[in-house]
Each structure stands twice: as structure tokens, then as C-alpha cells.
Design an enzyme around this catalytic site. Structure first.
Site, PDB file in Angstrom:
ATOM      1  N   LYS A 276       0.845  -1.196   0.000  1.00 50.88           N
ATOM      2  CA  LYS A 276       0.000   0.000   0.000  1.00 50.88           C
ATOM      3  C   LYS A 276       0.880   1.246   0.000  1.00 50.88           C
ATOM      4  O   LYS A 276       2.049   1.202   0.400  1.00 50.88           O
ATOM      5  CB  LYS A 276      -0.902   0.004   1.240  1.00 50.88           C
ATOM      6  CG  LYS A 276      -2.023  -1.015   1.180  1.00 50.88           C
ATOM      7  CD  LYS A 276      -2.979  -0.859   2.348  1.00 50.88           C
ATOM      8  CE  LYS A 276      -4.077  -1.891   2.316  1.00 50.88           C
ATOM      9  NZ  LYS A 276      -5.006  -1.776   1.172  1.00 50.88           N
ATOM     10  N   ARG A 350      -9.983 -11.867   0.778  1.00 50.69           N
ATOM     11  CA  ARG A 350     -10.735 -12.961   0.158  1.00 50.69           C
ATOM     12  C   ARG A 350      -9.968 -14.278   0.273  1.00 50.69           C
ATOM     13  O   ARG A 350     -10.567 -15.349   0.307  1.00 50.69           O
ATOM     14  CB  ARG A 350     -11.083 -12.605  -1.292  1.00 50.69           C
ATOM     15  CG  ARG A 350      -9.914 -12.478  -2.220  1.00 50.69           C
ATOM     16  CD  ARG A 350     -10.245 -11.687  -3.476  1.00 50.69           C
ATOM     17  NE  ARG A 350     -10.272 -10.242  -3.220  1.00 50.69           N
ATOM     18  CZ  ARG A 350     -10.518  -9.323  -4.145  1.00 50.69           C
ATOM     19  NH1 ARG A 350     -10.771  -9.684  -5.388  1.00 50.69           N
ATOM     20  NH2 ARG A 350     -10.514  -8.045  -3.832  1.00 50.69           N
TER      21      ARG A 350
HETATM   22  N1  BES Z   1      -8.348  -3.931   3.549  1.00 46.47           N
HETATM   23  C1  BES Z   1      -8.417  -3.473   2.214  1.00 46.47           C
HETATM   24  C2  BES Z   1      -9.701  -2.719   1.901  1.00 46.47           C
HETATM   25  C3  BES Z   1      -9.918  -1.414   2.613  1.00 46.47           C
HETATM   26  C4  BES Z   1      -9.540  -0.228   1.999  1.00 46.47           C
HETATM   27  C5  BES Z   1     -10.503  -1.372   3.845  1.00 46.47           C
HETATM   28  C6  BES Z   1      -9.749   0.971   2.638  1.00 46.47           C
HETATM   29  C7  BES Z   1     -10.706  -0.160   4.489  1.00 46.47           C
HETATM   30  C8  BES Z   1     -10.343   1.010   3.878  1.00 46.47           C
HETATM   31  C9  BES Z   1      -8.336  -4.660   1.263  1.00 46.47           C
HETATM   32  O1  BES Z   1      -7.577  -5.731   1.705  1.00 46.47           O
HETATM   33  C10 BES Z   1      -7.695  -4.158   0.011  1.00 46.47           C
HETATM   34  O2  BES Z   1      -6.572  -3.803   0.051  1.00 46.47           O
HETATM   35  N2  BES Z   1      -8.470  -4.170  -1.083  1.00 46.47           N
HETATM   36  C11 BES Z   1      -7.978  -3.752  -2.341  1.00 46.47           C
HETATM   37  C12 BES Z   1      -8.409  -4.807  -3.330  1.00 46.47           C
HETATM   38  C13 BES Z   1      -7.746  -4.667  -4.654  1.00 46.47           C
HETATM   39  C14 BES Z   1      -6.292  -5.000  -4.522  1.00 46.47           C
HETATM   40  C15 BES Z   1      -8.409  -5.599  -5.627  1.00 46.47           C
HETATM   41  C16 BES Z   1      -8.598  -2.418  -2.699  1.00 46.47           C
HETATM   42  O3  BES Z   1      -9.772  -2.201  -2.382  1.00 46.47           O
HETATM   43  O4  BES Z   1      -7.915  -1.590  -3.255  1.00 46.47           O
HETATM   44 MN    MN Z   2      -5.535  -5.543   1.253  1.00 45.79          MN
END
Ligand code: BES
Ligand code: MN
Ligand code: ZN
Length: 500
Positions: A276, A350
Site C-alpha cells: 500500500k 478474500r
Molecule cells: N483492507 C483493504 C480494503 C480497505 C480499503 C478497507 C480501505 C478499508 C479502507 C483490502 O484488503 C484491500 O486492500 N483491497 C484492495 C483490493 C484490490 C487489490 C483488488 C482495494 O480495495 O484496493
Molecule cells: Mn488488502
């Protein structure tokens, strides 16, 4: 802490009284009595606009020794014809916050002034005690100063003409709902160095012991034996061992009609090698919001004992990097046998959940609700007040919608067309499934991925990435974790038991 009284001691010196007022209503009943005792001054203040009936506006007046109550808090409820329980609860939340700021130790609520007809008094009692618990919530564990000055209401008198025992029961239920939600909030607010997978498991075991639930904490070795390759893959970069947490609330020894609550328990999400950004990572301690919602609901279920078999299944780990960590391009094998090509290590939720869902089915789940802070995309789509949902079963979803409406938590359904199923199946050229088919419709892809493991079991997916936290303070709590869906899940279990 609650006392129900059927007579109001107007002459005894007391700290405060809470009274509801509607907009544009002529004063009668209790308000009229109060007005008479105060020689018509309430009518006057209402006329002059010093007391407002406007929705959720609090008008505080000092009685200057005219009656025993030193202060009266008038709580605006808006138009009587437009009253709903979420409004009552939020209005109560506002006044509770005001009372906490004023540092009162006791308060009396004139409950009957908050309803438009007698039949609603139990709902009002529930709304009040729930709001009292929720609006008083604070998370200041690490503020040395705040810890010293914390003070809470010692007792609350609820004045009503209704049956004392019934009111008391409704107050207890409302308070239990509030406390379950607050437990979830605390789990989410705890920093990731204070809440690891092991800590989450310890907390779950505490709940199990308190309410005599059965429990099982699967260790890494057991996961290896069971072939939970997807959950284990997420944990590969971590020094913290993963835990698969299972709580069983057995209401009926006949193990059928089992409701499974499966909650994402990522105690910290760095994104893994699909790292991230600096800004995107902050706040990822909340990535176990689904797990927290499930545990909060289990507390309420433990307290209120609905006639419904319920299991909680929580895959817990953090998502870190190291020389061992999962990489994009890796192919892993889930417990179900389905293989997954990893396109993005940040789509880890997931992966953890798919093995938990498969395990829940092995444990006899007849209904599955998964709940997760799963995608940033759901925040873009629905914002921070509405939970995204998906389902493969209309009747089950109807039940969920009604539960959420009952407690006032908003959710909205996303589509689950075959088109999406095909995407998660066809995107990888070398494995059965892809964990991230791309940007398009990615909140739906996440749900559709989980659907591959649910198969025919009635299922609802809840994406709480937007709703699990609040940027600012609100009527029923501070900024930070909201404890969203705790009350909806507990209500769902309650409703399913009532339907039987
Ligand atoms: N934990 C995150 C989602 C999230 C984002 C929760 C902001 C709370 C606030 C999740 O694991 C994630 O990183 N999702 C990605 C998925 C993508 C890589 C397909 C996303 O939403 O960008
Ligand atoms: Mn994630
Ligand atoms: Zn995540």
C-alpha cells in the site's frame, strides 16, 4: 444502573431530567404537568423558541430551584408524524453526550414523552439504553490524562406509566446491544501491536468461556494438515502465527439450521508485496472489522440466548512482507482444492476468508454471512454510511434487510450476475480462480470470489470497508470504529429464531 419509576419525585433535588418535545405540537400530558408546575414557563420558552422541537436539537434550561430537577434537557424529535426509532436513538445519543459533557452522575428520562403511541414505549426504552451505551463510548486507553478524568453516569431513572418489568427487560436488551457494539469498536480501535491474531483469539475464548460456548482455535500446524493454503499464504510474510477462531453457540443439540458468521480478521494490512502507499496504509489496523462485528454479535447472542444455532468463524492474521511472503504470480491451493493465482497480494481478505468459508461449511453451516472490510471500491461506490451487500438467496437477503432496517444500519445490494462469476473463473490462464481480476467492479469481484467457495449454501456478503469507521464524531459515538453490523447480525440471529 437503571431504575424504572412510575412516579416522578418533582420536589427531591436531582441533577437532571430529560424530556422529549415534538415540533408544532400543543403541549399535553407530562409536558403540560411540567408547564403547570413551572407556572406556564415551558409554554413561553417554547413559544419564544428557547426550547426547540426541531429534530435532535437539545435545549437545556435551568430551573433555578423551582422544581427538584436542577436542569431540564428538552430533546427535539421533529414532527410526530415523521418519527422513526433511528431518530429517537440519535436524539437520545445527543442528549447523552451533552449530559456526559455536563458531568452529571444521575439523570431521569421521561420516557413517555418520546413516543407517539403507547405501543412504542418498549422500543423507546431499548433506544434509550442503546444510545446511552453507544454515545458514552470512548477509546482513550493510551491517553494518560483522559484515563484519570473519565466519569460515567451512575444511575438512570426511567419514568414511565408502563409496566416496570417490561421496561426493565427492554432497557437490558438495548444496553446489551450497545455493549456488544462497543466491544467491537474497541477491538477495531486497538492498535495492531496490541491486537495480534493471538490476542483476537484470546478475546474470542473469553467470550466463549463467559457464555459457555464451545470453541476451537486452529493453530498453524492444524491449518497445514487441513490444507488451508489460502489463509496460510496471507500469513507467510508474518512473524505472528495465524489463528482460525471458531465459536459455537449451540441452542439446539440437533445440529441443523446453523447460521455461520464469517469475519475477516486481518489485524494489519500492509498490502504485502503489492504494498500500500504511505497514506493508504494508515488505518489498516481496522482490517479486522468483520471479525470484531462477529465477536460483538456473539456477545449479544451469548447474553440474550436466541433459539438459533450460530457459529463464528474468523481467519486471523496480519498481511506483511518478508523474504518468505506471498508474491504476485504465486499460485496457491485453497482448502476446497480450488487453485488461486495471486495477482495482487493486497487482495488478501478474500484469500483468508475463502478457507474460513469452506471450513464453516464443513462445520455444518446452513446459512453463511461473511463480513469484511474488503475493498476500497465499496467506499467509492456507496460512501461511508452504507454497507455493500451481495447474495445468492433472495429470502435470506430479505431477512437481512429487515434486520438491518430494525436497527437502523443501512445496506445496499450489489449485483451478482453470472458475468462476474465468469470473470473470477476465467481471468487466470493457469489456475481455477484469480484473486484480483482488475479494477473494474472490484468490490463485486471480491464478493464473487467468495461465492465460489460458498457454492449453494444461502449466503450474504457484507463489505464494511466504508462503514466500519467514521472520520468524525457522530450522535452515537466518537470518530473511529463504529461497530457497524454488530446489531444487525445479532438481530438476524434473533429473527431467525423467531421464525422457527
Ligand atoms: N483492507 C483493504 C480494503 C480497505 C480499503 C478497507 C480501505 C478499508 C479502507 C483490502 O484488503 C484491500 O486492500 N483491497 C484492495 C483490493 C484490490 C487489490 C483488488 C482495494 O480495495 O484496493
Ligand atoms: Mn488488502
Ligand atoms: Zn485488507
Amino acid at each position: 444502573m437503571f431504575k424504572v419509576i412510575n412516579e416522578l419525585p418533582l420536589s427531591e433535588v436531582q441533577e437532571g431530567l430529560i424530556v422529549g418535545v415534538f415540533e408544532h405540537e400543543k403541549i399535553d400530558g407530562f409536558l403540560k404537568e411540567l408547564d403547570d408546575v413551572l407556572q406556564g414557563q415551558i409554554s413561553e420558552l417554547l413559544q419564544d423558541g428557547d426550547i426547540k422541537g426541531k429534530k435532535k436539537v437539545i435545549s437545556k434550561i435551568h430551573t433555578l430551584g423551582k422544581i427538584g430537577f436542577k436542569r431540564i434537557y428538552f430533546v427535539g424529535l421533529g414532527k410526530a408524524s415523521e418519527l422513526t426509532f433511528p431518530i429517537v436513538r440519535e436524539a437520545f445519543g445527543r442528549v447523552v453526550k451533552q449530559i456526559n459533557r455536563d458531568r452529571l452522575a444521575t439523570v431521569t428520562v421521561a420516557l413517555d414523552t418520546f413516543i407517539t403511541e403507547d405501543g412504542l414505549v418498549l422500543d423507546a426504552a431499548h433506544a434509550f439504553s442503546e444510545a446511552l451505551s453507544l454515545a458514552s463510548y470512548k477509546f482513550n486507553h493510551y491517553k494518560r490524562k483522559a484515563n484519570i478524568s473519565a466519569k460515567e453516569l451512575e444511575s438512570t431513572f426511567v419514568y414511565t406509566g408502563a409496566d416496570q418489568d417490561e421496561i426493565m427487560a427492554a432497557l437490558t436488551v438495548g444496553y446489551t446491544y450497545g455493549q456488544g457494539t462497543n466491544s467491537a469498536r474497541t477491538l477495531v480501535n486497538l492498535p495492531p501491536n496490541k491486537l495480534t491474531a493471538a490476542d483476537l483469539a484470546d478475546y474470542a475464548v473469553e467470550i466463549a468461556k463467559k457464555y459457555r460456548m464451545e470453541y476451537e482455535i486452529l493453530e498453524k500446524e492444524e491449518m497445514e494438515q487441513l490444507g488451508m493454503g489460502a489463509l496460510l499464504a496471507v500469513n507467510k510474510g508474518s512473524v505472528q502465527p495465524p489463528k482460525l477462531i471458531v465459536l459455537k453457540y449451540i441452542s439446539n443439540e440437533k445440529w441443523e439450521n446453523v447460521l455461520a458468521l464469517v469475519g475477516k480478521g486481518i489485524t494489519y494490512d500492509t498490502g504485502g508485496y503489492s504494498l500500500k502507499s504511505r497514506e493508504g496504509m494508515v488505518g489498516m489496523k481496522t482490517d479486522m472489522g468483520g471479525a470484531a462485528a462477529v465477536l460483538g454479535a456473539m456477545e449479544i447472542i451469548g447474553e440474550l440466548q436466541p433459539e438459533q444455532n450460530v457459529i463464528a468463524v474468523i481467519p486471523a492474521t496480519d498481511n506483511m512482507i518478508s523474504g518468505e511472503a506471498l508474491k504476485p504470480d504465486d499460485v496457491i491451493t485453497s482448502m476446497s482444492g480450488k487453485t488461486i493465482e495471486v495477482f495482487n497480494t493486497d487482495a488478501e481478505g478474500r484469500l483468508a476468508l475463502c478457507d474460513a468459508i469452506h471450513y464453516a461449511k464443513q462445520l455444518g453451516a446452513s446459512y453463511i454471512v461473511d463480513i469484511a472490510t474488503l475493498t476500497g471500491g465499496v467506499i467509492v461506490a456507496l460512501g461511508d454510511a452504507v454497507t455493500g451487500a451481495m447474495t445468492n438467496n433472495e429470502t435470506f437477503f430479505e431477512e437481512m434487510l429487515e434486520a438491518s432496517a430494525e436497527v437502523g444500519e443501512l445496506l445496499w445490494r450489489l449485483p451478482y450476475f453470472d458475468h462476474y462469476k465468469e470473470k473470477v473463473r476465467n481471468h487466470s490462464k493457469i489456475a481455477d480462480l484469480s484473486n484480483s481480476p482488475g479494477r473494474e467492479a472490484h468490490p463485486i469481484m471480491a464478493g464473487a470470489f467468495l461465492g465460489e467457495f460458498v457454492e449453494d449454501t444461502p449466503w450474504i456478503h457484507l463489505d464494511i470497508a466504508g462503514t466500519a469507521t467514521s472520520k468524525g464524531e457522530h450522535d452515537l459515538g466518537p470518530a473511529g470504529a463504529t461497530g457497524v453490523m454488530v446489531r444487525t447480525l445479532a438481530t438476524l440471529a434473533e429473527r431467525m429464531s423467531a421464525n422457527r
